[in-house]
Design a protein around this motif. Structure first.
Motif, PDB file in Angstrom:
ATOM      1  N   LYS A  95       1.187  -1.422   0.097  1.00 21.43           N
ATOM      2  CA  LYS A  95      -0.421  -0.078   0.314  1.00 21.43           C
ATOM      3  C   LYS A  95       0.612   1.285  -0.114  1.00 21.43           C
ATOM      4  O   LYS A  95       1.331   1.846   0.402  1.00 21.43           O
ATOM      5  N   ASN A  96       1.297   1.967  -0.928  1.00 19.85           N
ATOM      6  CA  ASN A  96       1.856   3.447  -1.275  1.00 19.85           C
ATOM      7  C   ASN A  96       1.587   4.292  -0.508  1.00 19.85           C
ATOM      8  O   ASN A  96       0.837   5.264  -1.067  1.00 19.85           O
ATOM      9  N   ALA A  97       2.648   4.699   0.882  1.00 19.19           N
ATOM     10  CA  ALA A  97       1.904   5.925   1.297  1.00 19.19           C
ATOM     11  C   ALA A  97       2.925   7.044  -0.170  1.00 19.19           C
ATOM     12  O   ALA A  97       2.009   7.955   0.382  1.00 19.19           O
ATOM     13  N   LEU A  98       3.655   6.908  -0.252  1.00 15.30           N
ATOM     14  CA  LEU A  98       3.895   8.202  -1.632  1.00 15.30           C
ATOM     15  C   LEU A  98       2.686   8.383  -2.612  1.00 15.30           C
ATOM     16  O   LEU A  98       2.902   9.348  -2.937  1.00 15.30           O
ATOM     17  N   LEU A  99       2.740   7.341  -3.011  1.00 16.58           N
ATOM     18  CA  LEU A  99       1.769   7.491  -4.155  1.00 16.58           C
ATOM     19  C   LEU A  99      -0.088   8.150  -3.640  1.00 16.58           C
ATOM     20  O   LEU A  99      -0.656   9.310  -3.920  1.00 16.58           O
ATOM     21  N   SER A 100      -0.413   8.381  -1.988  1.00 15.45           N
ATOM     22  CA  SER A 100      -1.079   9.135  -1.302  1.00 15.45           C
ATOM     23  C   SER A 100      -0.674  10.396  -1.884  1.00 15.45           C
ATOM     24  O   SER A 100      -1.043  11.174  -1.540  1.00 15.45           O
ATOM     25  N   ALA A 101       0.303  10.568  -1.465  1.00 10.45           N
ATOM     26  CA  ALA A 101       1.289  11.550  -0.730  1.00 10.45           C
ATOM     27  C   ALA A 101       1.217  13.036  -2.298  1.00 10.45           C
ATOM     28  O   ALA A 101       0.736  14.363  -2.015  1.00 10.45           O
ATOM     29  N   ALA A 102       1.404  11.975  -3.032  1.00 16.17           N
ATOM     30  CA  ALA A 102       1.367  12.596  -4.641  1.00 16.17           C
ATOM     31  C   ALA A 102       0.280  12.576  -4.890  1.00 16.17           C
ATOM     32  O   ALA A 102       0.134  13.809  -5.470  1.00 16.17           O
ATOM     33  N   ASN A 103      -0.644  12.168  -4.864  1.00 17.53           N
ATOM     34  CA  ASN A 103      -1.818  12.873  -5.207  1.00 17.53           C
ATOM     35  C   ASN A 103      -2.256  13.996  -4.254  1.00 17.53           C
ATOM     36  O   ASN A 103      -3.080  14.923  -4.682  1.00 17.53           O
ATOM     37  N   CYS A 104      -2.006  13.728  -3.214  1.00 13.93           N
ATOM     38  CA  CYS A 104      -2.291  14.943  -1.928  1.00 13.93           C
ATOM     39  C   CYS A 104      -1.149  16.561  -2.718  1.00 13.93           C
ATOM     40  O   CYS A 104      -2.030  17.327  -2.910  1.00 13.93           O
ATOM     41  N   ILE A 105      -0.266  16.377  -3.154  1.00 12.79           N
ATOM     42  CA  ILE A 105       0.254  17.320  -3.074  1.00 12.79           C
ATOM     43  C   ILE A 105      -0.380  17.648  -4.521  1.00 12.79           C
ATOM     44  O   ILE A 105      -0.346  19.444  -4.361  1.00 12.79           O
ATOM     45  N   ILE A 106      -0.518  17.721  -5.550  1.00 11.38           N
ATOM     46  CA  ILE A 106      -1.097  17.393  -7.204  1.00 11.38           C
ATOM     47  C   ILE A 106      -2.407  18.654  -6.061  1.00 11.38           C
ATOM     48  O   ILE A 106      -2.216  19.550  -7.133  1.00 11.38           O
ATOM     49  N   ASN A 107      -3.150  17.998  -5.546  1.00 10.53           N
ATOM     50  CA  ASN A 107      -4.972  18.539  -5.693  1.00 10.53           C
ATOM     51  C   ASN A 107      -4.775  19.500  -4.658  1.00 10.53           C
ATOM     52  O   ASN A 107      -5.481  20.509  -4.895  1.00 10.53           O
ATOM     53  N   LEU A 108      -3.935  19.181  -3.390  1.00  7.97           N
ATOM     54  CA  LEU A 108      -3.813  20.962  -2.936  1.00  7.97           C
ATOM     55  C   LEU A 108      -3.909  21.825  -3.430  1.00  7.97           C
ATOM     56  O   LEU A 108      -4.251  23.051  -3.641  1.00  7.97           O
ATOM     57  N   HIS A 109      -2.513  21.910  -4.565  1.00  5.21           N
ATOM     58  CA  HIS A 109      -2.545  22.412  -5.174  1.00  5.21           C
ATOM     59  C   HIS A 109      -3.466  23.270  -6.447  1.00  5.21           C
ATOM     60  O   HIS A 109      -3.260  24.042  -7.093  1.00  5.21           O
ATOM     61  N   SER A 110      -4.525  22.335  -6.278  1.00  6.48           N
ATOM     62  CA  SER A 110      -4.933  22.584  -7.370  1.00  6.48           C
ATOM     63  C   SER A 110      -6.538  23.321  -6.430  1.00  6.48           C
ATOM     64  O   SER A 110      -7.454  23.701  -7.340  1.00  6.48           O
ATOM     65  N   ILE A 111      -6.567  23.406  -5.151  1.00  5.99           N
ATOM     66  CA  ILE A 111      -7.944  23.791  -5.142  1.00  5.99           C
ATOM     67  C   ILE A 111      -7.676  25.703  -5.576  1.00  5.99           C
ATOM     68  O   ILE A 111      -7.045  26.152  -5.837  1.00  5.99           O
ATOM     69  N   PRO A 112      -9.461  25.258  -5.763  1.00  7.90           N
ATOM     70  CA  PRO A 112      -9.825  26.787  -6.850  1.00  7.90           C
ATOM     71  C   PRO A 112      -9.360  28.200  -5.285  1.00  7.90           C
ATOM     72  O   PRO A 112      -9.658  27.887  -4.615  1.00  7.90           O
ATOM     73  N   ARG A 113      -9.332  28.791  -6.533  1.00  5.39           N
ATOM     74  CA  ARG A 113      -9.277  30.423  -5.781  1.00  5.39           C
ATOM     75  C   ARG A 113     -10.246  30.968  -5.057  1.00  5.39           C
ATOM     76  O   ARG A 113     -12.074  30.517  -5.929  1.00  5.39           O
ATOM     77  N   ASN A 114     -10.237  32.089  -4.034  1.00  2.99           N
ATOM     78  CA  ASN A 114     -12.035  31.488  -3.744  1.00  2.99           C
ATOM     79  C   ASN A 114     -11.966  33.654  -4.160  1.00  2.99           C
ATOM     80  O   ASN A 114     -11.058  34.696  -3.799  1.00  2.99           O
ATOM     81  N   ARG A 165      -3.953  31.129  -0.230  1.00  6.17           N
ATOM     82  CA  ARG A 165      -2.842  30.951  -0.351  1.00  6.17           C
ATOM     83  C   ARG A 165      -2.030  29.223   0.311  1.00  6.17           C
ATOM     84  O   ARG A 165      -2.787  28.704   0.963  1.00  6.17           O
ATOM     85  N   VAL A 166      -1.397  27.581  -0.561  1.00 10.84           N
ATOM     86  CA  VAL A 166      -1.026  27.164  -0.473  1.00 10.84           C
ATOM     87  C   VAL A 166      -0.044  26.266  -0.385  1.00 10.84           C
ATOM     88  O   VAL A 166       0.605  26.510  -2.165  1.00 10.84           O
ATOM     89  N   ASN A 167       1.051  25.574   0.248  1.00 14.20           N
ATOM     90  CA  ASN A 167       1.934  25.306   0.175  1.00 14.20           C
ATOM     91  C   ASN A 167       2.391  24.058   0.649  1.00 14.20           C
ATOM     92  O   ASN A 167       1.881  23.733   2.289  1.00 14.20           O
ATOM     93  N   GLY A 175      -5.036  32.106   4.586  1.00 17.57           N
ATOM     94  CA  GLY A 175      -6.541  33.345   3.599  1.00 17.57           C
ATOM     95  C   GLY A 175      -5.994  35.103   4.845  1.00 17.57           C
ATOM     96  O   GLY A 175      -5.531  34.529   5.413  1.00 17.57           O
ATOM     97  N   LEU A 176      -6.242  35.390   3.345  1.00 16.79           N
ATOM     98  CA  LEU A 176      -7.263  36.862   4.239  1.00 16.79           C
ATOM     99  C   LEU A 176      -7.236  37.386   4.892  1.00 16.79           C
ATOM    100  O   LEU A 176      -7.423  38.625   5.223  1.00 16.79           O
ATOM    101  N   THR A 177      -8.445  36.621   5.221  1.00 24.08           N
ATOM    102  CA  THR A 177      -9.241  36.596   6.296  1.00 24.08           C
ATOM    103  C   THR A 177      -9.366  35.201   6.710  1.00 24.08           C
ATOM    104  O   THR A 177      -8.468  34.193   6.259  1.00 24.08           O
ATOM    105  N   SER A 178      -9.933  35.514   8.504  1.00 28.29           N
ATOM    106  CA  SER A 178     -10.227  33.971   8.848  1.00 28.29           C
ATOM    107  C   SER A 178     -11.090  33.237   8.340  1.00 28.29           C
ATOM    108  O   SER A 178     -10.598  31.516   7.738  1.00 28.29           O
ATOM    109  N   GLU A 179     -11.613  33.280   7.761  1.00 32.06           N
ATOM    110  CA  GLU A 179     -12.904  32.554   6.683  1.00 32.06           C
ATOM    111  C   GLU A 179     -12.387  31.951   5.455  1.00 32.06           C
ATOM    112  O   GLU A 179     -12.367  30.906   5.928  1.00 32.06           O
ATOM    113  N   LEU A 180     -11.946  33.469   5.028  1.00 34.32           N
ATOM    114  CA  LEU A 180     -10.889  32.448   4.042  1.00 34.32           C
ATOM    115  C   LEU A 180      -9.673  31.324   3.849  1.00 34.32           C
ATOM    116  O   LEU A 180     -10.027  30.298   3.862  1.00 34.32           O
ATOM    117  N   ASN A 181      -9.368  31.494   4.996  1.00 37.46           N
ATOM    118  CA  ASN A 181      -8.053  30.025   5.455  1.00 37.46           C
ATOM    119  C   ASN A 181      -9.074  29.615   6.541  1.00 37.46           C
ATOM    120  O   ASN A 181      -8.743  28.018   6.170  1.00 37.46           O
TER     121      ASN A 181
END
Length: 434
Positions: free
Chosen positions: A251-270, A276-278, A303-309
């Protein structure tokens, strides 16, 4: 009285510089400020303050991002060898490094001033172009450096403590000087805020040493455009196996991490504001022919506000969990730090401006009250706690020429700010309590 405060700041300048250089030389990272906390507590006691530290003003369980117990113990032993006061050493060990000095004189408001005390995880520049190295006070602790001015903040705080005791008969009310650990990574303020120590505070403020701009201003009265933020450590746990002979059993933990990274940086802007995400670090696997059993990520959202974060954090947590489901791994999420957006009170900033105009006319104030922070600071926890019961708060910029940028291994600041800082902060305490 304002002239007396100015004269005292000047008289104590050389001592303030000496304290700053001592703290710079013995830099300690967040939750490891053991020697620093003992020095602060000892100085406050000598001046006549009621000293509270450790569990007196902290909720142990509300601390975030603690280092391993082994590191805490090694730091305790090092502080012992470096002359930490035994009276306070036992109280501040194991990451209980918050300290406060309290002075009470009859009826009146309660005023709190916060000073952050921790260093960064940097190896300091070692060249004769770097002033602390040239003058012999660069950090002797490899991997810890005051590269954000917190050594200056602490020195300013101890000089403020001394000045206020010199004029104590003119102060009516309560002063709480708070020396906060673990600001870097926004880890330390929450445990103080949740202790209830701020629940009687009418005014709270702080000032951060910042690079001086071309206009040569001395002070901004507040900061805005700060990011609320959440820091997360994410660890995926899978199953290792031979990558060629039996990959189907892994069960490949690195594949979970890789998918997580790609999709985190794909979160839609608001459309409500900046976000921000990093993903700052990834550690995974043991060899090229082994299906990775674990993968660890260090993540932050802002996020520039607590709600955006909050929007970013909820979205990020959903992605983290979904990435575990994709590859049948188990995920562990640890919250390592958090801060709200800064909301400075306009009426408080106006009062400070009026005081400066009337009694500190030689200071050059920005015409605008607010200046962008551009980052995050967990002083927002303290501000929010005080404002929740009707108190007022602000976070000022104390401007001075600097070398290199903050969080750089060559960072240094012009020590003249160590005269200006105590004068401004002591004058404000006196103004509110006179």
């Amino acid at each position: 009285m304002y002239q007396k405060i100015k004269a005292l700041s000047k008289d104590y300048y050389n001592e303030t510089v000496t304290i700053r250089r001592n703290l710079h030389h013995y830099a300690e990272r967040g939750w490891l400020e053991t020697r620093t906390a003992c020095l602060i507590a000892t100085q406050l006691e000598k001046l006549g303050y009621e000293v509270l530290c450790g569990e007196d003003i902290m909720v142990k369980e509300a601390r975030m991002g603690l280092p391993p117990e082994t590191i805490l113990h090694l730091n305790y032993r090092r502080a012992q060898k470096e002359g930490a006061n035994p009276k306070y050493l036992e109280k501040v060990k194991n990451g209980m490094t918050a300290v406060s000095g309290i002075y009470k004189n009859g009826k009146g408001p309660t005023v709190a001033v916060r000073f952050d005390i921790d260093a960064l995880s940097l190896i300091e520049e070692a060249s004769h172009d770097h002033y602390p190295f040239k003058e012999g006070f660069s950090s002797c602790h490899i991997g810890a450096m005051h590269a954000c001015g917190h050594d200056g903040h602490t020195a300013i705080g101890l000089t403020v403590a001394k000045i206020l005791m010199d004029i104590k008969e003119h102060i009516h009310g309560t002063v709480k000087l708070i020396f906060q650990p673990a600001e870097e990574g926004v880890m330390g303020a929450k445990c103080i805020a949740e202790s209830g120590f701020l629940d009687d505070v009418d005014y709270i403020f702080a000032a951060h040493i910042m690079p001086q701009e071309s206009q040569n201003y001395d002070l901004y009265l507040g900061m805005n455009e700060s990011f609320a933020t959440t820091k997360l450590n994410v660890t995926y746990h899978g199953v290792s196996t031979h990558a060629a002979e039996s990959p189907q059993f892994g069960k490949n933990a690195l594949l979970s991490a890789a998918n997580c990274i790609i999709n985190l940086h794909s979160i839609p802007r608001n459309s409500d504001g900046q976000t921000r995400v990093n993903v700052g670090t990834v550690h995974a696997g043991t060899g090229r022919n082994v299906v990775p059993e674990t993968a660890k990520l260090e993540i932050e959202v802002r996020g520039l506000t607590s709600e955006l974060n909050r929007y970013m954090e909820i979205y990020a947590r959903d992605i983290i969990q979904a990435s575990a489901l994709m590859h049948d791994t188990v995920v562990e999420i640890e919250e390592m730090g958090k801060a709200y957006a800064l909301e400075c009170n306009s009426s408080f900033m106006k009062e400070i401006r009026n005081m400066c105009d009337d009694y500190l006319p030689d200071l050059k104030l920005s015409q605008k009250d607010l200046s962008p922070l551009g980052g995050s600071d967990d002083f927002s926890y303290m501000m929010t706690r005080v404002q929740a019961h009707g108190g007022k708060a602000t976070y000022m910029k104390l401007l001075t020429p600097v070398i290199a940028s903050p969080h750089n291994s060559a960072f240094d600041f012009n020590e003249k700010v160590l005269e200006k800082g105590p004068r401004i902060l002591s004058s404000l305490v006196y103004h509110l309590l006179k």
